[in-house]
Design a protein around this motif. Structure first.
Motif, PDB file in Angstrom:
ATOM      1  N   SER A  30       0.846  -1.182   0.000  1.00 21.16           N
ATOM      2  CA  SER A  30       0.000   0.000   0.000  1.00 21.16           C
ATOM      3  C   SER A  30       0.882   1.233   0.000  1.00 21.16           C
ATOM      4  N   THR A  31       0.287   2.365  -0.351  1.00 23.13           N
ATOM      5  CA  THR A  31       1.013   3.626  -0.330  1.00 23.13           C
ATOM      6  C   THR A  31       0.550   4.468   0.851  1.00 23.13           C
ATOM      7  N   ALA A  32       1.397   5.386   1.247  1.00 23.27           N
ATOM      8  CA  ALA A  32       1.094   6.270   2.365  1.00 23.27           C
ATOM      9  C   ALA A  32       0.059   7.316   1.959  1.00 23.27           C
ATOM     10  N   LEU A  33      -0.483   7.995   2.937  1.00 20.43           N
ATOM     11  CA  LEU A  33      -1.416   9.096   2.703  1.00 20.43           C
ATOM     12  C   LEU A  33      -0.827  10.081   1.706  1.00 20.43           C
ATOM     13  N   ALA A  34      -1.606  10.391   0.667  1.00 28.44           N
ATOM     14  CA  ALA A  34      -1.163  11.322  -0.363  1.00 28.44           C
ATOM     15  C   ALA A  34      -2.361  11.753  -1.203  1.00 28.44           C
ATOM     16  N   ARG A  35      -2.169  12.804  -1.981  1.00 26.14           N
ATOM     17  CA  ARG A  35      -3.157  13.195  -2.981  1.00 26.14           C
ATOM     18  C   ARG A  35      -2.911  12.358  -4.234  1.00 26.14           C
ATOM     19  N   TRP A  36      -3.952  11.698  -4.693  1.00 26.08           N
ATOM     20  CA  TRP A  36      -3.794  10.813  -5.843  1.00 26.08           C
ATOM     21  C   TRP A  36      -3.638  11.624  -7.130  1.00 26.08           C
ATOM     22  N   ASP A  37      -2.821  11.117  -8.040  1.00 21.15           N
ATOM     23  CA  ASP A  37      -2.622  11.788  -9.319  1.00 21.15           C
ATOM     24  C   ASP A  37      -3.771  11.524 -10.296  1.00 21.15           C
ATOM     25  N   ASP A  38      -4.440  10.381 -10.146  1.00 22.80           N
ATOM     26  CA  ASP A  38      -5.425   9.964 -11.134  1.00 22.80           C
ATOM     27  C   ASP A  38      -6.865  10.055 -10.650  1.00 22.80           C
ATOM     28  N   ALA A  39      -7.095  10.614  -9.474  1.00 17.04           N
ATOM     29  CA  ALA A  39      -8.454  10.746  -8.942  1.00 17.04           C
ATOM     30  C   ALA A  39      -8.456  11.846  -7.893  1.00 17.04           C
ATOM     31  N   PRO A  40      -9.606  12.510  -7.671  1.00 16.68           N
ATOM     32  CA  PRO A  40      -9.678  13.609  -6.699  1.00 16.68           C
ATOM     33  C   PRO A  40      -9.794  13.102  -5.265  1.00 16.68           C
TER      34      PRO A  40
END
Length: 257
Positions: A30-40
């Protein structure tokens, strides 16, 4: 997620204040908390199924999902992690989404789902049957059983959150993270019987689970104000509870409330 307590429309600053732990096998990527590049979406990401266990949007929507603990269930169907991404990327509000999801809820793996928008909050589940209910103002809890089932760790976290609300604090989340870090095991007489055996019931009764292969992977606090502005804070952990980092992201409602 496996343990959640949240206050809905019961705090002068925050329309939603949520604290929760994600328990999972450490080997699951899994990835850490972040703003996704491909979805809002702002949240962590499960790289195995592509969804999320908890996410928020810039417009102040929030969604969180847990599984249902039942070793007799074959766990077949569509990944429950997609429930959160579908809600967060969709245009339907929490109420309309709840009615729509009821038509297909049975096709997903066992789940509990919480959805929040600027006006409404809903709980949805599909075991033993599909159902939806509006969330009333107040402090509520959810784990791997039905909504507000009083498992010891759920009840304890709700009490901590209620105390935090009653104290009138609005920015010091340290007491909530301390409650999420509690490793106290519940007395045997208070343990639920979910069919996994007494030893595992004991181990899973703590808010924070420390283990080599399985345990608490993330502790998260979400705070969304009545104005739509808010923040999400995530603390991450590796095998045996080793601390791996913390991320805090802010967001602001871009639409009128």
């Amino acid at each position: 997620m496996c343990l959640i307590a949240f206050a809905w429309h019961s705090h002068p600053r925050w329309r939603l204040l949520l604290a929760g732990n994600r328990d999972e096998f450490h080997a699951r990527p899994s990835t850490a908390l972040a703003r996704w590049d491909d979805a809002p979406i702002t949240g962590g990401r499960d790289l195995e199924a592509g969804g999320t266990w908890l996410g928020v949007t810039e417009s102040g929507r929030c969604c969180v999902v847990t599984n249902v603990r039942d070793p007799r269930d074959p766990q077949l169907g569509v990944s429950r992690g997609l429930l959160a991404t579908d809600y967060l990327t969709g245009s339907a509000g929490a109420s309309a989404h709840a009615q729509e999801l009821l038509r297909s809820a049975a096709s997903y793996r066992p789940f509990n789902l919480l959805t929040f928008d600027a006006r409404d909050a809903f709980y949805l589940g599909n075991r033993p049957e599909s159902r939806a209910q509006a969330v009333t103002p107040g402090v509520h809890g959810l784990s791997n059983a039905d909504f507000n089932t009083p498992w010891p760790k759920t009840r304890a976290l709700m009490q901590h959150l209620q105390h935090w609300v009653d104290m009138g604090d609005d920015a010091n989340f340290a007491p909530l993270f301390a409650a999420l870090a509690d490793e106290q095991v519940a007395p045997d007489e208070q343990l639920p019987d979910t069919g996994i055996g007494l030893e595992r019931e004991r181990r899973l009764s703590a808010a924070f689970i420390r283990g080599e292969a399985y345990g608490t992977r993330a502790s998260t606090v979400v705070a969304i104000g009545h104005d739509g502005r808010g923040m999400i804070v995530e603390r991450r952990f590796g095998p045996n509870g080793s601390f791996e980092g913390e991320t805090m992201l802010r967001f602001a409602d871009s639409s009128p409330t």
